[in-house]
Enzyme design. Structure first.
Site, PDB file in Angstrom:
ATOM      1  N   ASN A  36       3.057 -29.149 -12.505  1.00 18.62           N
ATOM      2  CA  ASN A  36       3.392 -29.908 -11.288  1.00 18.62           C
ATOM      3  C   ASN A  36       2.390 -31.043 -11.042  1.00 18.62           C
ATOM      4  O   ASN A  36       2.469 -31.714 -10.011  1.00 18.62           O
ATOM      5  CB  ASN A  36       3.487 -28.989 -10.065  1.00 18.62           C
ATOM      6  CG  ASN A  36       2.148 -28.409  -9.642  1.00 18.62           C
ATOM      7  OD1 ASN A  36       1.124 -28.640 -10.297  1.00 18.62           O
ATOM      8  ND2 ASN A  36       2.141 -27.641  -8.568  1.00 18.62           N
ATOM      9  N   ALA A  78      -2.466 -22.625 -12.723  1.00 13.73           N
ATOM     10  CA  ALA A  78      -3.144 -21.812 -11.714  1.00 13.73           C
ATOM     11  C   ALA A  78      -3.870 -22.709 -10.730  1.00 13.73           C
ATOM     12  O   ALA A  78      -4.125 -23.881 -11.006  1.00 13.73           O
ATOM     13  CB  ALA A  78      -4.160 -20.881 -12.386  1.00 13.73           C
ATOM     14  N   TYR A 144      -9.901 -15.728  -5.808  1.00 11.45           N
ATOM     15  CA  TYR A 144      -9.487 -16.195  -7.146  1.00 11.45           C
ATOM     16  C   TYR A 144      -9.565 -15.047  -8.160  1.00 11.45           C
ATOM     17  O   TYR A 144      -8.623 -14.807  -8.922  1.00 11.45           O
ATOM     18  CB  TYR A 144     -10.377 -17.362  -7.585  1.00 11.45           C
ATOM     19  CG  TYR A 144     -10.202 -17.755  -9.036  1.00 11.45           C
ATOM     20  CD1 TYR A 144      -9.053 -18.410  -9.470  1.00 11.45           C
ATOM     21  CD2 TYR A 144     -11.189 -17.464  -9.985  1.00 11.45           C
ATOM     22  CE1 TYR A 144      -8.891 -18.765 -10.801  1.00 11.45           C
ATOM     23  CE2 TYR A 144     -11.041 -17.819 -11.308  1.00 11.45           C
ATOM     24  CZ  TYR A 144      -9.893 -18.469 -11.723  1.00 11.45           C
ATOM     25  OH  TYR A 144      -9.735 -18.809 -13.039  1.00 11.45           O
ATOM     26  N   ARG A 269     -23.624 -20.104  -2.528  1.00 11.22           N
ATOM     27  CA  ARG A 269     -22.309 -20.163  -1.870  1.00 11.22           C
ATOM     28  C   ARG A 269     -21.599 -18.807  -1.929  1.00 11.22           C
ATOM     29  O   ARG A 269     -21.771 -18.053  -2.889  1.00 11.22           O
ATOM     30  CB  ARG A 269     -21.433 -21.220  -2.537  1.00 11.22           C
ATOM     31  CG  ARG A 269     -21.984 -22.627  -2.317  1.00 11.22           C
ATOM     32  CD  ARG A 269     -21.090 -23.671  -2.912  1.00 11.22           C
ATOM     33  NE  ARG A 269     -21.051 -23.585  -4.376  1.00 11.22           N
ATOM     34  CZ  ARG A 269     -20.573 -24.552  -5.162  1.00 11.22           C
ATOM     35  NH1 ARG A 269     -20.087 -25.647  -4.633  1.00 11.22           N
ATOM     36  NH2 ARG A 269     -20.564 -24.419  -6.468  1.00 11.22           N
ATOM     37  N   GLY A 271     -18.849 -15.918  -2.486  1.00 18.70           N
ATOM     38  CA  GLY A 271     -17.820 -15.639  -3.492  1.00 18.70           C
ATOM     39  C   GLY A 271     -18.265 -15.922  -4.916  1.00 18.70           C
ATOM     40  O   GLY A 271     -17.493 -15.727  -5.856  1.00 18.70           O
TER      41      GLY A 271
HETATM   42  N1  LIG Z   1     -11.834 -23.950 -16.772  1.00 19.55           N
HETATM   43  C1  LIG Z   1     -12.416 -22.747 -16.743  1.00 19.55           C
HETATM   44  O1  LIG Z   1     -13.658 -22.644 -16.828  1.00 19.55           O
HETATM   45  C2  LIG Z   1     -11.598 -21.485 -16.625  1.00 19.55           C
HETATM   46  C3  LIG Z   1     -12.253 -20.244 -16.657  1.00 19.55           C
HETATM   47  C4  LIG Z   1     -11.511 -19.082 -16.555  1.00 19.55           C
HETATM   48  C5  LIG Z   1     -10.137 -19.156 -16.467  1.00 19.55           C
HETATM   49  N2  LIG Z   1      -9.514 -20.375 -16.419  1.00 19.55           N
HETATM   50  C6  LIG Z   1      -8.063 -20.411 -16.287  1.00 19.55           C
HETATM   51  O2  LIG Z   1      -7.537 -21.268 -17.308  1.00 19.55           O
HETATM   52  C7  LIG Z   1      -6.340 -21.872 -16.858  1.00 19.55           C
HETATM   53  C8  LIG Z   1      -6.416 -23.358 -17.068  1.00 19.55           C
HETATM   54  O3  LIG Z   1      -7.511 -23.852 -16.316  1.00 19.55           O
HETATM   55  P1  LIG Z   1      -7.980 -25.360 -16.359  1.00 19.55           P
HETATM   56  O4  LIG Z   1      -9.456 -25.320 -16.275  1.00 19.55           O
HETATM   57  O5  LIG Z   1      -7.320 -26.077 -17.461  1.00 19.55           O
HETATM   58  O6  LIG Z   1      -7.441 -25.858 -14.932  1.00 19.55           O
HETATM   59  P2  LIG Z   1      -6.613 -27.166 -14.540  1.00 19.55           P
HETATM   60  O7  LIG Z   1      -6.570 -27.194 -13.041  1.00 19.55           O
HETATM   61  O8  LIG Z   1      -7.162 -28.355 -15.237  1.00 19.55           O
HETATM   62  O9  LIG Z   1      -5.191 -26.849 -15.141  1.00 19.55           O
HETATM   63  C9  LIG Z   1      -4.203 -26.130 -14.445  1.00 19.55           C
HETATM   64  C10 LIG Z   1      -2.910 -26.885 -14.600  1.00 19.55           C
HETATM   65  O10 LIG Z   1      -1.897 -26.168 -13.891  1.00 19.55           O
HETATM   66  C11 LIG Z   1      -1.138 -27.092 -13.148  1.00 19.55           C
HETATM   67  N3  LIG Z   1      -0.592 -26.353 -11.998  1.00 19.55           N
HETATM   68  C12 LIG Z   1      -1.271 -25.841 -10.939  1.00 19.55           C
HETATM   69  N4  LIG Z   1      -0.426 -25.236 -10.105  1.00 19.55           N
HETATM   70  C13 LIG Z   1       0.805 -25.346 -10.650  1.00 19.55           C
HETATM   71  C14 LIG Z   1       2.088 -24.909 -10.254  1.00 19.55           C
HETATM   72  N5  LIG Z   1       2.257 -24.240  -9.094  1.00 19.55           N
HETATM   73  N6  LIG Z   1       3.148 -25.187 -11.049  1.00 19.55           N
HETATM   74  C15 LIG Z   1       2.975 -25.876 -12.205  1.00 19.55           C
HETATM   75  N7  LIG Z   1       1.778 -26.321 -12.641  1.00 19.55           N
HETATM   76  C16 LIG Z   1       0.709 -26.052 -11.860  1.00 19.55           C
HETATM   77  C17 LIG Z   1      -2.110 -28.195 -12.751  1.00 19.55           C
HETATM   78  O11 LIG Z   1      -1.479 -29.426 -12.437  1.00 19.55           O
HETATM   79  C18 LIG Z   1      -2.979 -28.286 -14.004  1.00 19.55           C
HETATM   80  O12 LIG Z   1      -2.439 -29.218 -14.932  1.00 19.55           O
HETATM   81  C19 LIG Z   1      -6.172 -21.435 -15.402  1.00 19.55           C
HETATM   82  O13 LIG Z   1      -5.311 -20.330 -15.357  1.00 19.55           O
HETATM   83  C20 LIG Z   1      -7.572 -21.022 -14.996  1.00 19.55           C
HETATM   84  O14 LIG Z   1      -7.552 -20.101 -13.940  1.00 19.55           O
HETATM   85  C21 LIG Z   1     -10.214 -21.547 -16.515  1.00 19.55           C
END
Ligand SMILES: NC(=O)c1ccc[n+]([C@@H]2O[C@H](COP(=O)([O-])OP(=O)(O)OC[C@H]3O[C@@H](n4cnc5c(N)ncnc54)[C@H](O)[C@@H]3O)[C@@H](O)[C@H]2O)c1
Length: 313
Positions: A36, A78, A144, A269, A271
């Protein structure tokens, strides 16, 4: 290409998605992204031979259409911020718990065989003595972390009830290219060094994390997609290395050629976990996963990416 080689990547226009989608396409997968664009960007996939569908994972009809012709799902979409989840727990629940349920339920309706989902190590397990592993008792200390645990619970239940081969990969703290929209500590530090502002550390600098390069996370996700692993499996993909916030600050300053850049300390902070790093022994055994990019190589490489792509003006 359809069937198991055709993969829907939810959240594929985000930070992790930008590297993962390129990797899957280069390996011969047909990739469709459902995003999205709330925190992601179409520009992250510019020039990549993948289809981008703009839509929300919370919408069942959108998911049904996005899954047509697909054989597998990698679920990344997410609300990924711990701090954001403390400020807006209901919004976090909506995207991460309800959204993950909708993805799994749509996969069930579509007869999808494999679902790989992004989960988290530190935030889900909470304040446990590191290294954390799949045997650590989850005790989330942020909304989260709780939302990711709920998502894993549904995935396990859908594996046992409907036979979907789900695998949850618990990431360490991911860094690397295309993270410019994230509020992760590494890019906050890079922006501070670049602008000449002090680096801000919340707490006394001894809080630690497991920083894992996005290439290694993408490798783990691809292995989880392709290998034969029992449904309901949960694995940590991490670096296995504990790095304190102070060490990270020093590594960032060194990478930027600014050792001795000023650091400002502020109160801890709510959490946020104290010490954390993870063992990836089970991922090694089950997937053959091992990290390949050390922090000494990955952090300077990411600084270079910021200079080329973010700080170039
Ligand atoms: N980056 C980290 O350090 C990290 C660590 C642990 C877990 N994660 C998990 O990895 C995954 C990817 O994380 P990221 O760092 O790339 O985050 P990000 O925010 O860059 O990517 C998430 C993507 O999901 C899309 N999105 C969010 N809500 C949506 C919805 N309702 N419908 C459709 N698309 C939606 C966003 O536009 C974005 O492109 C997530 O599930 C996050 O929780 C990331």
């Amino acid at each position: 290409m359809s069937g198991p080689d055709a993969v829907l990547v939810t959240g594929g226009a985000g930070f992790v998605g930008a590297t993962l989608v390129r990797r899957l396409v280069a390996s011969g997968h047909r990739v469709r992204v459902l995003d999205n664009l709330s925190t992601g960007a179409a520009a992250h996939l510019a020039g990549v031979d993948a289809e981008l569908v703009e839509g929300d994972i919370r919408d069942a009809g959108t998911l049904d259409k996005a899954l047509a012709g697909m054989g597998a799902v990698i679920h990344l979409a997410a609300a990924g911020s711990v701090v954001g989840s403390v400020q807006d727990p209901a919004g976090n629940f909506d995207v991460n718990v309800l959204g993950t349920f909708q993805v799994l339920d749509a996969a069930r309706r579509a007869g999808i065989e494999r679902v790989v989902q992004a989960s988290t190590g530190g935030a889900l397990i909470g304040d446990a003595t590191p290294p954390v592993s799949e045997r650590s008792l989850p005790k989330p200390i942020s909304p989260y972390g709780a939302s990711k645990l709920a998502g894993e619970g549904y995935a396990h239940a859908f594996a046992k009830t409907y036979g979907i081969r789900t695998v949850a990969i618990r990431f360490g703290n991911v860094y690397g290219p295309w993270c410019e929209r994230k509020r992760g500590v590494l890019n906050v530090f890079f922006e501070a060094v670049h602008s000449g502002a002090p680096l801000v550390i919340y707490g006394d600098g001894t809080a630690s994390r497991d920083y894992v390069h996005v290439d290694d996370i993408s490798n783990a996700l691809q292995l989880a997609l392709e290998k034969d692993v029992p449904g309901g499996t949960v694995l940590h993909a991490a670096s296995g290395v504990e790095t304190t916030v102070k060490e990270l600050a020093d590594l960032c300053c060194q990478a930027a050629g600014a050792p001795g850049h000023p650091i400002e300390y502020r109160p801890k902070r709510a959490g946020e976990v104290g010490r954390n790093f993870a063992s990836y022994d089970l991922a090694k055994e089950v997937l053959g996963y091992a990290p390949s990019v050390s922090r000494e190589v990955g952090i300077p490489r990411t600084w270079k990416w910021f200079q080329d792509e973010v700080f170039r003006d």
